[in-house]
Every structure is written in structure tokens, then in C-alpha cells.
Design an enzyme around this catalytic site. Structure first.
Site, PDB file in Angstrom:
ATOM      1  N   CYS A 230      69.731  28.581 -14.573  1.00 37.09           N
ATOM      2  CA  CYS A 230      69.868  29.786 -15.393  1.00 37.09           C
ATOM      3  C   CYS A 230      70.638  30.502 -14.104  1.00 37.09           C
ATOM      4  O   CYS A 230      70.288  30.889 -12.796  1.00 37.09           O
ATOM      5  CB  CYS A 230      68.446  30.558 -15.347  1.00 37.09           C
ATOM      6  SG  CYS A 230      68.377  32.215 -16.074  1.00 37.09           S
ATOM      7  N   GLY A 233      69.226  34.025 -13.310  1.00 39.86           N
ATOM      8  CA  GLY A 233      67.898  33.765 -12.370  1.00 39.86           C
ATOM      9  C   GLY A 233      68.202  33.191 -10.970  1.00 39.86           C
ATOM     10  O   GLY A 233      67.448  33.509  -9.880  1.00 39.86           O
TER      11      GLY A 233
END
Length: 291
Positions: A230, A233
């Protein structure tokens, strides 16, 4: 409908040329759900349309695997850059892409065949200006007091964790813990995602710091479940590492699907993400089969 399957560190999406393929907005969530299914569809973490834009070079219109609309995806936007360059939609190695109203600037690394230097090259790596991290709880959003959520206690499924919350255009709760590789995210992830403290749900990163320049992360993405990577992320993780005095401002985030280099320019308050973008395969689906 023609499509291209692409991945960045194993975070895979189905890409559709919105300049050519016309799909009604009302049909896109269900199309994303069906095409993303790894047994009955193509299989992916979601569906991304690459569209014309009045405010940027291109628009990234993103849907998660569950059909929900996504605001931003770091791995996804790098693949958008590779798509538009490799397909000849742009000749520039510096482009802008807007997603859900958020404008990003990307620098493309183009490699040419040494045996045929006159031939157009292909993109292998992309550096993205991901903008400034958002730390104000109400804007992330997360229910909390104070100006930031740093190393704050949260109880999930009867267990106490400590989270640092960051938005990179979408919400993230970063959890520093040990034994990340052995965690049962399929049990813990949904409880974080739907916790009452996250009004818009959340992505959750479980992070083990290896040294001042390196950490290992697994991620539970809202709307998609655990993914191999991600991008936003990783950006949130780097910011959280610095806020908790665990790493330097530049950190390599190791993922199940590869590695991303994240830099937080504290003076300019800008996060930069650098990583690969890969084309997996191309194909065509009959939309009527997914009605």
C-alpha cells in the site's frame, strides 16, 4: 472492454482507458466488484479508470475490490504513470494526476533498450510527490482529542494497541508491534477497519522497525482486505516512524510484495514515494457477462 492488469509491489489493479472505454458511473462499483474477484473475474485489489482531466494531465478514478470509491492509491498512481507513458498518451517524464480532487506530481524513470536506443523506452520506476501528511484528527478522520494522534491507546477485540494516525488523502492507523509476519490480519484487520473511532473506516498498517532506515509492514486496506503493498500506507508509516522517533526521515518500507523508498522532507512538509510499476498482462472482457 479492453483492460491492462498492472501491479506495484504486488498491489494489483485493473486499468481501463477512460479516453476510449465509456462506462456509466452507476455501473462502475459493481463492475469493480465482479472484475476484482479472483475466482470469477480477472482478480485484483480494485479497478482504476484513467480519464481526461481539466485540472491535471490525467485523472485516476479508483474503485476498491468491494466497489467502494477510493481516494488515493500510491501503488495505483505509479502504474497510471507507466500506463500513460508506455501507451503513448504522453511523451513527458513529468506528469500530474488528480484523484478524488487531490493533485499529485510524478517523475518517471524511463529505461531504453541498449540494443535499440532509438526505440521509445518504458517506465520502470516512478517517484511521486504525495503532498503533505494530514495529522489533524478531524481531517483524517479519527475520533480523538488533541491536535495529533501519536502513540495513542486503542482497544480492539479486547486487546490494547497504540496507534499513530495519518492521512495521505485516505485514513491510516499505524500500529507498531513485534511479530508482524505471524499476525492473523484476516481476524484483526476487519476489527480495526470498522472500529467506531474511524468514521470513514481506516487502512491499518502493522509495522516492525528493523533499524533507523528500514521497517517491515503488513497492511489491511479498507475495502480490499490484506494486500501485498500500500503506497499511501508506506507514506503514513514513514511519517509515523519519524513522529515516534523510530527512524530517520528517509526509510525503506519492506512489504510482502517488495519495497518502497519513502522520504519525508520535514522542511517543506512533503512526502515522496519511489517504487516500481509493472505491466502484468492485457485482455478484453465482455461487459454483458458482468451484468
Amino acid at each position: 472492454m479492453k483492460f491492462t492488469k498492472m501491479q506495484g509491489c504486488g498491489n494489483d489493479y485493473i486499468y481501463v482507458n477512460g479516453f476510449q472505454e465509456k462506462v456509466a458511473v452507476s455501473e462502475k462499483p459493481e463492475l469493480a466488484r465482479r472484475l476484482s474477484d479472483r475466482h470469477f473475474g480477472i482478480g485484483s485489489d480494485g479497478l482504476i479508470f484513467i480519464n481526461p482531466s481539466a485540472e491535471a494531465d490525467f485523472e485516476m478514478e479508483m474503485y476498491n475490490a468491494d466497489g467502494s470509491r477510493g481516494e488515493m492509491c500510491g501503488n495505483g498512481i505509479r502504474c497510471v504513470a507507466k500506463y500513460v507513458y508506455d501507451k503513448g498518451l504522453t511523451d513527458s517524464e513529468h506528469i500530474s494526476v488528480v484523484s478524488a480532487g487531490r493533485l499529485k506530481y510524478l517523475d518517471l524513470t524511463v529505461e531504453k533498450d541498449p540494443g535499440d536506443p532509438g526505440k521509445r523506452g518504458t517506465v520502470t520506476k516512478v517517484r511521486v510527490n504525495m503532498g503533505s501528511p494530514i495529522l489533524t484528527p478531524q481531517l483524517i478522520p479519527v475520533k480523538a482529542e488533541g491536535e495529533q494522534v501519536v502513540n495513542e491507546s486503542i482497544t480492539v477485540d479486547g486487546r490494547e494497541y497504540h496507534m499513530t494516525c495519518v492521512s495521505m488523502g485516505n485514513p491510516h492507523a499505524v500500529i507498531f508491534t513485534e511479530g508482524v509476519a505471524e499476525l492473523k490480519l484476516e481476524q484483526t484487520g476487519p476489527s480495526f477497519e470498522h472500529h467506531h473511532r474511524f468514521p470513514a473506516r481506516t487502512n491499518t498498517e502493522f509495522v516492525e522497525v528493523l533499524d533507523r532506515k528500514t521497517c517491515f509492514m503488513r497492511v489491511w486496506e479498507r475495502g480490499s482486505g490484506e494486500t501485498l503493498a500500500c503506497g499511501t500506507g508506506c507514506c503514513a508509516v514513514a511519517v509515523a516512524c519519524v513522529l515516534n522517533h523510530l527512524t530517520d526521515n528517509e526509510v525503506t518500507v519492506k512489504l510482502l510484495g517488495g519495497e518502497l523508498l519513502i522520504e519525508w522532507d520535514r522542511e517543506e512538509n512533503i512526502v515522496f514515494m519511489t517504487g516500481p510499476a509493472v505491466t502484468v498482462f492485457e485482455g478484453e472482457v465482455c461487459k454483458e457477462n458482468f451484468n
